[in-house]
Design a protein around this motif. Structure first.
Motif, PDB file in Angstrom:
ATOM      1  N   ARG A   2      -8.507  18.222  77.175  1.00 19.82           N
ATOM      2  CA  ARG A   2      -9.394  17.095  76.918  1.00 19.82           C
ATOM      3  C   ARG A   2     -10.803  17.616  76.636  1.00 19.82           C
ATOM      4  O   ARG A   2     -11.109  18.800  76.822  1.00 19.82           O
ATOM      5  CB  ARG A   2      -9.431  16.150  78.116  1.00 19.82           C
ATOM      6  CG  ARG A   2      -8.047  15.562  78.488  1.00 19.82           C
ATOM      7  CD  ARG A   2      -7.671  14.458  77.529  1.00 19.82           C
ATOM      8  NE  ARG A   2      -6.349  13.903  77.780  1.00 19.82           N
ATOM      9  CZ  ARG A   2      -6.100  12.914  78.653  1.00 19.82           C
ATOM     10  NH1 ARG A   2      -7.088  12.401  79.362  1.00 19.82           N
ATOM     11  NH2 ARG A   2      -4.880  12.462  78.785  1.00 19.82           N
ATOM     12  N   GLY A  14      -2.669  16.247  85.632  1.00 25.14           N
ATOM     13  CA  GLY A  14      -2.519  14.966  86.300  1.00 25.14           C
ATOM     14  C   GLY A  14      -1.830  15.139  87.648  1.00 25.14           C
ATOM     15  O   GLY A  14      -0.741  15.703  87.718  1.00 25.14           O
ATOM     16  N   LEU A  18      -6.894  12.792  87.403  1.00 24.89           N
ATOM     17  CA  LEU A  18      -7.050  13.928  86.497  1.00 24.89           C
ATOM     18  C   LEU A  18      -7.953  14.953  87.164  1.00 24.89           C
ATOM     19  O   LEU A  18      -9.127  14.686  87.439  1.00 24.89           O
ATOM     20  CB  LEU A  18      -7.640  13.471  85.162  1.00 24.89           C
ATOM     21  CG  LEU A  18      -6.786  12.472  84.375  1.00 24.89           C
ATOM     22  CD1 LEU A  18      -7.453  12.129  83.048  1.00 24.89           C
ATOM     23  CD2 LEU A  18      -5.386  13.022  84.133  1.00 24.89           C
ATOM     24  N   ASP A  56      -0.490  11.908  76.122  1.00 25.31           N
ATOM     25  CA  ASP A  56      -1.900  11.975  75.735  1.00 25.31           C
ATOM     26  C   ASP A  56      -2.691  10.768  76.233  1.00 25.31           C
ATOM     27  O   ASP A  56      -3.911  10.834  76.357  1.00 25.31           O
ATOM     28  CB  ASP A  56      -2.012  12.076  74.207  1.00 25.31           C
ATOM     29  CG  ASP A  56      -1.455  13.384  73.682  1.00 25.31           C
ATOM     30  OD1 ASP A  56      -1.423  14.350  74.459  1.00 25.31           O
ATOM     31  OD2 ASP A  56      -1.058  13.425  72.502  1.00 25.31           O
ATOM     32  N   SER A  57      -1.979   9.664  76.505  1.00 22.65           N
ATOM     33  CA  SER A  57      -2.665   8.449  76.953  1.00 22.65           C
ATOM     34  C   SER A  57      -2.825   8.380  78.467  1.00 22.65           C
ATOM     35  O   SER A  57      -3.333   7.389  78.983  1.00 22.65           O
ATOM     36  CB  SER A  57      -1.884   7.216  76.474  1.00 22.65           C
ATOM     37  OG  SER A  57      -0.561   7.224  76.999  1.00 22.65           O
ATOM     38  N   LEU A  58      -2.381   9.406  79.184  1.00 24.74           N
ATOM     39  CA  LEU A  58      -2.491   9.390  80.643  1.00 24.74           C
ATOM     40  C   LEU A  58      -3.964   9.290  81.040  1.00 24.74           C
ATOM     41  O   LEU A  58      -4.795  10.084  80.599  1.00 24.74           O
ATOM     42  CB  LEU A  58      -1.869  10.658  81.220  1.00 24.74           C
ATOM     43  CG  LEU A  58      -1.635  10.680  82.726  1.00 24.74           C
ATOM     44  CD1 LEU A  58      -0.574   9.663  83.106  1.00 24.74           C
ATOM     45  CD2 LEU A  58      -1.210  12.069  83.187  1.00 24.74           C
ATOM     46  N   ALA A  59      -4.257   8.286  81.885  1.00 23.04           N
ATOM     47  CA  ALA A  59      -5.653   8.006  82.239  1.00 23.04           C
ATOM     48  C   ALA A  59      -5.854   8.167  83.737  1.00 23.04           C
ATOM     49  O   ALA A  59      -4.908   8.046  84.538  1.00 23.04           O
ATOM     50  CB  ALA A  59      -6.056   6.596  81.803  1.00 23.04           C
ATOM     51  N   ASN A  60      -7.084   8.413  84.112  1.00 20.25           N
ATOM     52  CA  ASN A  60      -7.441   8.560  85.521  1.00 20.25           C
ATOM     53  C   ASN A  60      -7.298   7.210  86.217  1.00 20.25           C
ATOM     54  O   ASN A  60      -7.823   6.194  85.760  1.00 20.25           O
ATOM     55  CB  ASN A  60      -8.865   9.093  85.634  1.00 20.25           C
ATOM     56  CG  ASN A  60      -9.149   9.651  87.020  1.00 20.25           C
ATOM     57  OD1 ASN A  60      -8.245  10.077  87.713  1.00 20.25           O
ATOM     58  ND2 ASN A  60     -10.410   9.634  87.415  1.00 20.25           N
ATOM     59  N   GLN A 119      -4.455   5.584  86.640  1.00 15.11           N
ATOM     60  CA  GLN A 119      -3.300   4.858  86.119  1.00 15.11           C
ATOM     61  C   GLN A 119      -2.174   4.846  87.152  1.00 15.11           C
ATOM     62  O   GLN A 119      -1.861   5.862  87.773  1.00 15.11           O
ATOM     63  CB  GLN A 119      -2.825   5.495  84.818  1.00 15.11           C
ATOM     64  CG  GLN A 119      -1.635   4.807  84.190  1.00 15.11           C
ATOM     65  CD  GLN A 119      -1.237   5.477  82.878  1.00 15.11           C
ATOM     66  OE1 GLN A 119      -1.927   6.358  82.395  1.00 15.11           O
ATOM     67  NE2 GLN A 119      -0.118   5.051  82.319  1.00 15.11           N
TER      68      GLN A 119
END
Length: 421
Positions: A346, A353, A362, A393-397, A399
């Motif tokens: 990133r 993750g 993250l 790629d869409s993994l977010a903090n 989530q």
């Protein structure tokens, strides 16, 4: 008559009307009466209908609740996780490298002409000073003859000018000639001397160019390329692109350039030993010496460029070969190892993750050693962290996720690979 309806016929004296008397021949129709069994049947039917309605509503609500639960569960992504495993950095460091000839030189022509002959082809071993090719330069030869003739003419003029100058100087002592005439004679002799020097320089230049008709090996080596043949036109000059005639490589000693990761840059010292292994010689090792390094970390690759020199008296190592260079480095403390497919690249830097309390965090990590399929992490993780495998790629903090499985077998494989290395 239907059941439940009773019709009676009375005599005239028994019949009454609304006022208490019935007219003659009238018939009284009584209202039907429901029996006890009929009332029970109706009650049972009512209860059944009520139960059907109640159970239908309950089933519908249950279906709606199940659908809502399933929809909510489907909206939460499932992930596989793995726990980092301990890894001890070994004292051996193996890195890929490329071999190069110690001296690698293209051979060009310094004079223009036609190739008359060549004496060595590719793969030939040559010694310093051996004749490799001869170039015919007829135009240059003619220019040299003209320059030599001009030199002789200039020398003759100089001799005459010197004689004249000497005579005038003698006559000047008896005042037989004027001072002006004597000075002119002396100056003319000096000018003729300068013309002779210029002619000499022109002759030497052409002789030097003529000496380039013969091409000699500048050092001991192997001819790795020959790009000209007999009769080929050779053009040389400042405004022309030179054509390479031969390519000569000295392989009695081989240079090997290796990119050492920044984490090990302080362990590489000039004068240290290193060993080379090649696929061509699976059971052999070639010993080399760390000759020098760039003393600077490449900002693009974060590596230190190191040169290892290896003696190659038998010519077993060829330039351009792919080798592995093994360095001895001090034992390092244990680190954690994770698969490479857990890393997220990133803008914030390298991250992984980690699943904590059903949500993703993250976490930035620092890599100390790249093993290809696995990497060793110097900071950022603990052995109890559940690291997400193959993160999207869409993994977010923050989530929300649900853990599908803990892949302990992957950890075993990582340990096995680390042991093999």
């Amino acid at each position: 008559m239907t059941s439940g309806t009773k019709v009676e016929t009375r005599t005239d004296e028994d019949k009454t009307t609304a006022s208490g008397e019935f007219s003659e021949g009238e018939t009284e129709v009584r209202e039907p009466r429901l029996t006890k069994g009929t009332w029970i049947g109706l009650a049972v039917i009512a209860v059944i209908v009520a139960l059907v309605v109640i159970f239908g509503i309950a089933a519908r609500r249950k279906s709606e609740s199940t659908l809502e639960t399933d929809t909510k569960a489907a909206s939460i992504p499932s992930v596989n996780v793995i726990h980092p495993v301990s890894s001890v950095l070994s004292s051996g460091l193996a890195l890929p490298g490329n071999t190069q000839a110690y001296v690698d030189t293209p051979i060009y022509a310094r004079t223009s002409g036609y190739l008359k002959s060549w004496h060595f082809d590719i793969g030939a071993h040559v010694r310093k000073g051996q004749l490799m090719a001869v170039i015919e330069t007829p135009e240059l030869d003619e220019q040299l003859q003209v320059a030599q003739a001009d030199l002789k003419s200039a020398e003759a003029n100089l001799n005459l000018a010197n004689t004249t100058s000497a005579r005038y100087q003698n006559l000047l002592t008896t005042n037989s000639v004027s001072k002006q005439e004597t000075d002119v004679a002396v100056s003319d002799a000096a000018a003729k001397k300068a013309a002779v020097d210029a002619s000499n320089a022109a002759v030497r230049r052409l002789q030097q160019l003529q000496s380039f008709e013969k091409i000699y090996a500048p050092f001991d080596g192997i001819v790795t390329a020959r790009n000209i043949d007999i009769g080929g036109l050779i053009q040389a000059g400042e405004n022309l692109t030179p054509k390479e005639l031969f390519h000569l490589a000295a392989i009695q000693k081989i240079r090997v350039f290796v990119s050492v990761p920044e984490a090990y840059s302080t362990s590489i010292k000039s004068g240290g030993k290193a060993t080379l292994t090649l696929d061509e010689y699976p059971d052999r090792e070639f010993e080399g010496t760390i000759a020098r390094n760039s003393n600077a970390i490449d900002s693009a690759t974060r590596t230190l460029n190191v040169e290892v020199d290896v003696d190659n008296p038998k010519g077993e190592l060829l330039p351009g070969a792919y080798v592995f260079v093994h360095f001895k480095v001090p034992q390092r403390s244990s680190n954690l190892m994770i698969p490479s497919n857990t890393l997220l690249f990133r803008a914030q830097g390298l991250q992984v993750g980690v699943v904590r309390d059903g949500r993703v965090q993250l976490v930035p990590v620092t890599i100390s050693k790249d093993l290809g399929a696995n990497v060793e992490v110097a900071s950022g993780l603990t052995a109890n962290d559940a690291v997400v495998l193959d993160p999207s790629d869409s993994l977010a903090n923050g989530q929300e996720v649900q853990v599908k499985s803990h892949l302990s077998e992957t950890a075993k494989q990582m340990q096995k690979k680390e042991g093999d290395q």
